[in-house]
Design a protein around this motif. Sequence first.
Motif, PDB file in Angstrom:
ATOM      1  N   ALA A  49     -21.484  10.179 -65.930  1.00  8.02           N
ATOM      2  CA  ALA A  49     -22.932  10.320 -66.034  1.00  8.02           C
ATOM      3  C   ALA A  49     -23.368  11.712 -65.600  1.00  8.02           C
ATOM      4  O   ALA A  49     -24.230  12.341 -66.230  1.00  8.02           O
ATOM      5  N   GLN A  66     -23.158  12.394 -74.727  1.00  9.98           N
ATOM      6  CA  GLN A  66     -22.245  11.375 -74.236  1.00  9.98           C
ATOM      7  C   GLN A  66     -20.827  11.876 -74.456  1.00  9.98           C
ATOM      8  O   GLN A  66     -20.439  12.213 -75.578  1.00  9.98           O
ATOM      9  N   ALA A 727     -36.515   8.255 -69.988  1.00  3.80           N
ATOM     10  CA  ALA A 727     -35.112   8.046 -69.635  1.00  3.80           C
ATOM     11  C   ALA A 727     -34.954   8.138 -68.125  1.00  3.80           C
ATOM     12  O   ALA A 727     -35.611   8.964 -67.465  1.00  3.80           O
ATOM     13  N   TRP A 728     -34.096   7.285 -67.565  1.00  7.16           N
ATOM     14  CA  TRP A 728     -33.895   7.233 -66.118  1.00  7.16           C
ATOM     15  C   TRP A 728     -32.436   6.909 -65.830  1.00  7.16           C
ATOM     16  O   TRP A 728     -31.843   6.015 -66.438  1.00  7.16           O
ATOM     17  N   THR A 729     -31.855   7.657 -64.896  1.00  4.96           N
ATOM     18  CA  THR A 729     -30.498   7.408 -64.423  1.00  4.96           C
ATOM     19  C   THR A 729     -30.510   7.483 -62.906  1.00  4.96           C
ATOM     20  O   THR A 729     -31.120   8.387 -62.318  1.00  4.96           O
ATOM     21  N   ARG A 730     -29.821   6.543 -62.252  1.00 10.32           N
ATOM     22  CA  ARG A 730     -29.779   6.543 -60.778  1.00 10.32           C
ATOM     23  C   ARG A 730     -28.451   5.985 -60.307  1.00 10.32           C
ATOM     24  O   ARG A 730     -28.031   4.897 -60.719  1.00 10.32           O
ATOM     25  N   ARG A 739     -28.979   2.870 -65.668  1.00 12.85           N
ATOM     26  CA  ARG A 739     -29.456   3.788 -66.706  1.00 12.85           C
ATOM     27  C   ARG A 739     -30.418   3.007 -67.598  1.00 12.85           C
ATOM     28  O   ARG A 739     -30.106   1.901 -68.039  1.00 12.85           O
ATOM     29  N   ASN A 741     -33.595   3.660 -70.770  1.00 16.69           N
ATOM     30  CA  ASN A 741     -34.386   4.558 -71.605  1.00 16.69           C
ATOM     31  C   ASN A 741     -35.205   3.724 -72.582  1.00 16.69           C
ATOM     32  O   ASN A 741     -34.843   2.594 -72.923  1.00 16.69           O
ATOM     33  N   SER A 789     -24.813  -4.065 -70.521  1.00 14.33           N
ATOM     34  CA  SER A 789     -25.765  -3.230 -71.257  1.00 14.33           C
ATOM     35  C   SER A 789     -26.611  -4.097 -72.181  1.00 14.33           C
ATOM     36  O   SER A 789     -26.150  -5.107 -72.718  1.00 14.33           O
TER      37      SER A 789
END
Length: 871
Positions: A49, A66, A727-730, A739, A741, A789
């Motif tokens: 990521a 990706q 979009a968000w990633t943590r 993740r 979006n 997912s």
Amino acid sequence: MKDNSQCLRRLDMPLMALAVAMHTTGAVAQQDGPQAMETVVVTAQASNARSDLERQRNANKVVAVQTSDAIGELPDANVTEALQRMPGVFIARDQGEGRFVGVRGIDPNLNASTINGISLPAPETDSRAVALDVIPSDLLASLEVFKTLTPDMSADSIGGAIEIKSLNALDYDDSQYKFSAENSYSSLQEENSPKLAASMTHVFALSGDRRLGVALAASHQKRHFGSENIETDGRWEHFTAVDGSTGIGAREIEQRDYTITRERTGIAANFDLDLGSDASLYLHSLYSDFADEEIRQRNSWKLDAQRDVPESISDNSAEWEEAALEKSLKDRREQQEILSVVFGGEHYFDLWNFSFALGYSHAEETEPHRRDTTFVLEPLRLGYVEAGKTPRMAVDSKGLEKVLDPASYQLDELVIEDNDTEDGELSLRLDFSREFEWAGNPSTIQFGLHERQRKKQGDLNATIYEGFAGDYTLADFARNNIDYHLDTFGPGINAGSLNRFINNNLADFALDEAETALSSARDYTMWEDISALYVMNTVDLQRSQWVFGVRYEYTDFTAEGVRVVESEEPIPQAEPIAEGVYASAVDYRRDYGLFFPSVNFRFDYNDNIVLRAAYSESLSRPSFGYLNPSPAEIEYDEGELKVEAGNPGLQPYQSRNLDFSAEYYADQLGMFSVGLFHKQIDHFIVLSDVSSTADFSQYVGTLPVEEAEVLQPINGDSARIGGVELAWTRGFDSGFLLRANATLTDSHARLGLGADRQRSDSISLPSQADVVGNFVVGYERDAFSLRLSAAFRGERLLEVDLEDAAGDRYEDDHLQLDFSARYRFENGLQLTFTGVNLTDEPYYVHSGGFNGQYEEYGPTYALGLSYRGFY
């Protein structure tokens, strides 16, 4: 009105090595002396990521990235399914598998795809969009989806530009190899499917500081699966029945059962030669072979076989007299091949940089010896006792015994097809760049020439037989009742015994010369040559970057085809090729040149926040199905003309694109971004009835036309698309990774209909989804890894009924859940379990709330083992 259920009876009776620390626990061990040790938790998911986000952050345009290891963490068998995890991307599925890719909810035909910098051709007959499922995900190094353009990129993209990069050995510090084996299980078909893959990279040290990198990869899968389907042929319409009842009903409903074997073989061979600090050469190649064997059993309930209106009807049931039930078998093998080879290099001359790429790509789709065989039973009293998503078919008590008896169905028609479509492109890129200072700031001027020469051709052949020198019935070729969960299907057709019969008796069958000529004379060839020049300047300021310039593309399009007319009267200036069938050549040529300015601005507000703005202009050329010069149908009968044709004179979509975005990158693993976009599209293309403006002489010469229906794609009025992208990633110290979006899109297009039409002139853009979203929960601790997912695509308009908006067809929203679990052993082995479509999400198309197509696939589970080694 009488209850139809009393008259009709339901038929259901009898990884790579980890090298980067992604986050810390905060625990520090104190030592005597200056050193201090941090306790570091390293996970592959977080590492991948972080790598993707770093490439996105440093890009000079809006892009989603990706890498291959991130792709490998999810149960994605091909490029299309891997792309669906990226922000703003959705996929169009076929038999439950992802095939075509849409960006920002926009029609997949409005995207561009390249592999190793070379445009991908489309093996399908009508499509310009490339079905990326033919490329196995095992061959990939990375995927990039560009949502804004720079002048050095092809302008042929309104939705987005998809760049596929295959393995490059020089990208890796160590030589390595990987082997994997997998078996998947289709719960619907109860079939097992094996898969094998291998890859290897090695760097050879040559004299001096020269290096040769070799990357080889191969993948093979033979997947057995299937689906169950019920769909409506035609539209649901208002009827007044014989008994005076009124309602909405269908004229033909089909039950389908598919048994499918898909075989994918992919091979990549990449050679990269590093000649030192001032030069490099490379040869990249990829070959993909995709074979699709399909056995389709079909019941066609032809309710209006003899009568135009039903005996009785309601909005949930109908009963027809003198109907027909057809049982048919489609037995076909479709094979698609894609070959991409590119030779290129780069050289530095003092302040100048020169690069070149010479590429050849070829795609072919063949459908040899396809056989469609039909048996018919008539007359019958048929209907349905339930509409909705899955209509429930019914037959009266007198006909039930016949429907279930194979001897009741007479052999009616045999169609044998041999079709071939080829799409090839030769391309050349020459790019020059020079670094200099602009007002004391680093700057790079770049310009170049791009040339693409493309040829697409179709050779379509169908031989139709209607006489069989004997009284043959389905009983001669029957198999057991089909296991069909949506309703009762009844007896099926044995493909093996039917094919033996055809092979042994084909010479005795009676040929339908007219229908054969109509179906086999519509070959076509299209040439599309594109020449492009561009100039681009990149200026790096203290905390910002400007990339601006202009691109010019000149398109020369030529099309050759055949105009085939079915008529009892001779067609002037056309040659008779069979009784009642006339043909004439079609030649068309047009050219156009367009300028495409663009500017991309990036501002690093601080160490964590990146702001972007972009303006660009782009185009999307019409699909080859719309440009096809050979009309699909021309029928003339005593002054009545019916035409369904392409339009080689279509202008391309032209779009003005505006983008704004803000991206926040956390010091540890985390990112949040919000983007706004707006597209104003001219020359929107729509299929329309152009009878009031068409020149009938091109179809029937001087013959009089009193009544006509001419369906043809035309350039309509403008369309607009606007939306927001989130979009968000943590990443968390606990090992969790989240993740998410979402892309929310709104579109408006005008059909350009005449004032005499009853329906509204305003629609949403066809094939555009209002909502696209993904959510991924990952967990990794030590050697154990989990990923769950969810991929969501909202409802989208597929087909427009020009007479009545209630007849428009919509694809229902789709939510699919997938899961993967992995365990890495210390010796390099990895065990993987995956589950795809866990909730058995169906594919559903509806028209005014009534069935258009409903299809179920069932979940698929896979167990795999892989080994990665270094040497």
